[in-house]
Design a protein around this motif. Sequence first.
Motif, PDB file in Angstrom:
ATOM      1  N   PRO A 149      51.372  10.196   1.958  1.00 10.30           N
ATOM      2  CA  PRO A 149      50.218  10.587   2.781  1.00 10.30           C
ATOM      3  C   PRO A 149      50.383  12.000   3.336  1.00 10.30           C
ATOM      4  CG  PRO A 149      51.651   9.120   4.007  1.00 10.30           C
ATOM      5  CD  PRO A 149      52.205   9.193   2.612  1.00 10.30           C
ATOM      6  N   ALA A 150      49.277  12.728   3.414  1.00 13.07           N
ATOM      7  CA  ALA A 150      49.300  14.065   3.997  1.00 13.07           C
ATOM      8  C   ALA A 150      49.277  14.000   5.520  1.00 13.07           C
ATOM      9  CB  ALA A 150      48.107  14.878   3.497  1.00 13.07           C
ATOM     10  N   ASP A 151      48.741  12.891   6.044  1.00 15.17           N
ATOM     11  CA  ASP A 151      48.603  12.766   7.483  1.00 15.17           C
ATOM     12  C   ASP A 151      48.510  11.299   7.888  1.00 15.17           C
ATOM     13  OD1 ASP A 151      45.965  12.033   6.727  1.00 15.17           O
ATOM     14  OD2 ASP A 151      45.208  14.041   7.114  1.00 15.17           O
ATOM     15  N   PHE A 152      48.561  11.067   9.186  1.00 13.09           N
ATOM     16  CA  PHE A 152      48.270   9.748   9.739  1.00 13.09           C
ATOM     17  C   PHE A 152      47.081   9.929  10.669  1.00 13.09           C
ATOM     18  CE2 PHE A 152      51.399  11.520  12.677  1.00 13.09           C
ATOM     19  CZ  PHE A 152      50.880  11.227  13.920  1.00 13.09           C
ATOM     20  N   CYS A 153      46.392   8.826  10.966  1.00 11.98           N
ATOM     21  CA  CYS A 153      45.156   8.899  11.741  1.00 11.98           C
ATOM     22  C   CYS A 153      45.194   7.972  12.945  1.00 11.98           C
ATOM     23  CB  CYS A 153      43.958   8.505  10.876  1.00 11.98           C
ATOM     24  SG  CYS A 153      43.705   9.564   9.445  1.00 11.98           S
ATOM     25  N   LEU A 154      44.504   8.386  13.993  1.00  6.59           N
ATOM     26  CA  LEU A 154      44.198   7.519  15.122  1.00  6.59           C
ATOM     27  C   LEU A 154      42.813   6.964  14.835  1.00  6.59           C
ATOM     28  CD1 LEU A 154      44.693   6.356  17.967  1.00  6.59           C
ATOM     29  CD2 LEU A 154      43.670   8.466  18.879  1.00  6.59           C
ATOM     30  N   PHE A 155      42.714   5.639  14.750  1.00  7.09           N
ATOM     31  CA  PHE A 155      41.445   4.977  14.462  1.00  7.09           C
ATOM     32  C   PHE A 155      40.951   4.227  15.694  1.00  7.09           C
ATOM     33  CE2 PHE A 155      43.451   5.092  10.266  1.00  7.09           C
ATOM     34  CZ  PHE A 155      42.401   5.361   9.402  1.00  7.09           C
ATOM     35  N   SER A 156      39.623   4.176  15.843  1.00 10.25           N
ATOM     36  CA  SER A 156      39.018   3.235  16.776  1.00 10.25           C
ATOM     37  C   SER A 156      38.402   2.133  15.925  1.00 10.25           C
ATOM     38  CB  SER A 156      37.962   3.910  17.656  1.00 10.25           C
ATOM     39  OG  SER A 156      36.902   4.409  16.883  1.00 10.25           O
ATOM     40  N   SER A 157      38.245   0.967  16.539  1.00 12.90           N
ATOM     41  CA  SER A 157      37.759  -0.200  15.821  1.00 12.90           C
ATOM     42  C   SER A 157      36.672  -0.883  16.638  1.00 12.90           C
ATOM     43  CB  SER A 157      38.925  -1.172  15.589  1.00 12.90           C
ATOM     44  OG  SER A 157      38.460  -2.380  15.073  1.00 12.90           O
ATOM     45  N   GLU A 158      35.554  -1.178  15.978  1.00 11.70           N
ATOM     46  CA  GLU A 158      34.470  -1.951  16.585  1.00 11.70           C
ATOM     47  C   GLU A 158      34.262  -3.200  15.750  1.00 11.70           C
ATOM     48  OE1 GLU A 158      30.823   0.160  17.204  1.00 11.70           O
ATOM     49  OE2 GLU A 158      31.882   1.988  17.774  1.00 11.70           O
ATOM     50  N   THR A 159      34.186  -4.343  16.408  1.00 10.23           N
ATOM     51  CA  THR A 159      33.987  -5.605  15.705  1.00 10.23           C
ATOM     52  C   THR A 159      32.501  -5.889  15.583  1.00 10.23           C
ATOM     53  OG1 THR A 159      36.069  -6.396  16.607  1.00 10.23           O
ATOM     54  CG2 THR A 159      34.580  -8.050  15.688  1.00 10.23           C
ATOM     55  N   HIS A 160      32.071  -6.206  14.349  1.00 11.37           N
ATOM     56  CA  HIS A 160      30.679  -6.572  14.064  1.00 11.37           C
ATOM     57  C   HIS A 160      30.673  -7.827  13.212  1.00 11.37           C
ATOM     58  CE1 HIS A 160      28.938  -2.830  15.651  1.00 11.37           C
ATOM     59  NE2 HIS A 160      30.036  -2.253  15.182  1.00 11.37           N
ATOM     60  N   SER A 161      29.547  -8.488  13.144  1.00  4.89           N
ATOM     61  CA  SER A 161      29.465  -9.732  12.367  1.00  4.89           C
ATOM     62  C   SER A 161      29.752  -9.506  10.883  1.00  4.89           C
ATOM     63  CB  SER A 161      28.095 -10.385  12.546  1.00  4.89           C
ATOM     64  OG  SER A 161      27.072  -9.504  12.119  1.00  4.89           O
ATOM     65  N   ALA A 162      29.429  -8.338  10.371  1.00  2.00           N
ATOM     66  CA  ALA A 162      29.682  -8.034   8.958  1.00  2.00           C
ATOM     67  C   ALA A 162      31.105  -7.556   8.713  1.00  2.00           C
ATOM     68  CB  ALA A 162      28.694  -6.987   8.468  1.00  2.00           C
ATOM     69  N   GLY A 163      31.898  -7.463   9.774  1.00  2.00           N
ATOM     70  CA  GLY A 163      33.272  -6.991   9.647  1.00  2.00           C
ATOM     71  C   GLY A 163      33.500  -5.785  10.524  1.00  2.00           C
ATOM     72  N   PRO A 164      34.750  -5.397  10.687  1.00  2.00           N
ATOM     73  CA  PRO A 164      35.062  -4.278  11.582  1.00  2.00           C
ATOM     74  C   PRO A 164      34.602  -2.939  11.012  1.00  2.00           C
ATOM     75  CG  PRO A 164      37.029  -5.011  10.458  1.00  2.00           C
ATOM     76  CD  PRO A 164      35.940  -5.966  10.091  1.00  2.00           C
ATOM     77  N   ILE A 165      34.308  -2.036  11.930  1.00  2.00           N
ATOM     78  CA  ILE A 165      33.998  -0.652  11.552  1.00  2.00           C
ATOM     79  C   ILE A 165      35.086   0.218  12.167  1.00  2.00           C
ATOM     80  CG2 ILE A 165      32.382   1.267  11.814  1.00  2.00           C
ATOM     81  CD1 ILE A 165      30.132  -0.792  11.862  1.00  2.00           C
ATOM     82  N   TYR A 166      35.728   1.023  11.312  1.00  2.00           N
ATOM     83  CA  TYR A 166      36.815   1.892  11.750  1.00  2.00           C
ATOM     84  C   TYR A 166      36.342   3.338  11.713  1.00  2.00           C
ATOM     85  CZ  TYR A 166      39.435  -2.313  10.588  1.00  2.00           C
ATOM     86  OH  TYR A 166      39.878  -3.607  10.518  1.00  2.00           O
ATOM     87  N   ARG A 167      36.720   4.085  12.729  1.00  3.07           N
ATOM     88  CA  ARG A 167      36.350   5.498  12.803  1.00  3.07           C
ATOM     89  C   ARG A 167      37.609   6.305  13.084  1.00  3.07           C
ATOM     90  NH1 ARG A 167      32.503   5.289  16.606  1.00  3.07           N
ATOM     91  NH2 ARG A 167      33.898   5.832  18.297  1.00  3.07           N
ATOM     92  N   VAL A 168      37.803   7.388  12.345  1.00  6.92           N
ATOM     93  CA  VAL A 168      38.943   8.283  12.571  1.00  6.92           C
ATOM     94  C   VAL A 168      38.654   9.104  13.822  1.00  6.92           C
ATOM     95  CG1 VAL A 168      40.272  10.228  11.666  1.00  6.92           C
ATOM     96  CG2 VAL A 168      39.555   8.384  10.129  1.00  6.92           C
ATOM     97  N   GLU A 169      39.530   8.978  14.809  1.00  6.68           N
ATOM     98  CA  GLU A 169      39.385   9.689  16.092  1.00  6.68           C
ATOM     99  C   GLU A 169      40.328  10.881  16.196  1.00  6.68           C
ATOM    100  OE1 GLU A 169      37.042   9.054  18.065  1.00  6.68           O
ATOM    101  OE2 GLU A 169      36.463   6.978  17.689  1.00  6.68           O
ATOM    102  N   GLY A 170      41.297  10.938  15.294  1.00  5.45           N
ATOM    103  CA  GLY A 170      42.234  12.050  15.274  1.00  5.45           C
ATOM    104  C   GLY A 170      43.040  12.010  13.984  1.00  5.45           C
ATOM    105  N   ARG A 171      43.410  13.174  13.498  1.00  6.27           N
ATOM    106  CA  ARG A 171      44.177  13.285  12.245  1.00  6.27           C
ATOM    107  C   ARG A 171      45.378  14.183  12.530  1.00  6.27           C
ATOM    108  NH1 ARG A 171      42.415  11.987   7.333  1.00  6.27           N
ATOM    109  NH2 ARG A 171      40.276  11.778   8.051  1.00  6.27           N
TER     110      ARG A 171
END
Length: 175
Positions: A149-171
């Motif tokens: 990997p070139a980097d690691f990420c800080l992710f946020s996670s939101e739970t939804h009925s269709a499954g979690p949604i992950y967003r990169v908050e920092g790289r």
Amino acid sequence: MERLFVGLEIPPLIREELMRLQQCAPSSSRLSTPDQWHLTLVFIGQAELYTARQALSSVNHFAPKITLTKPGYFGAGRRLSYWVGIEPTPELLSLHHTLRTALQNAGLQSDDRSFVPHITLARSRGSATTAERERFMHQRVRAERSFYPADFCLFSSETHSAGPIYRVEGRYQLD
């Protein structure tokens, strides 16, 4: 406060192999989508985004080789998670430890469970037969399924009925 974790994104070549393995998950499973695939390095939980970003900005580490190993699953009964393992090399374990230490030094508590590196491919929605679980477990990972990997990420996670949604908050770059 946000639900946070530190992880690695999965490159396209590895995603191809994950798609192939995922097709062998029991039919009662809900398949995760490629945009949900990641390797969790440290689960933080509810925390202040700013504090986590600051803690991770001080991390200096080299890129470990990430190698797929074999399929497996966690859980019991109707609540199973199907995954493919990642080789727990000393370099990967060192990155995990370095990240946990940086977060703890900033006052952030991380998950106490032992680190079992894996990528989740599916979650059960019902009872899988023993034969289906065994079929999944006996799939072989194609040779040469590794990456740096070139980097690691800080992710946020939101739970939804269709499954979690992950967003990169920092790289954060790896050496």
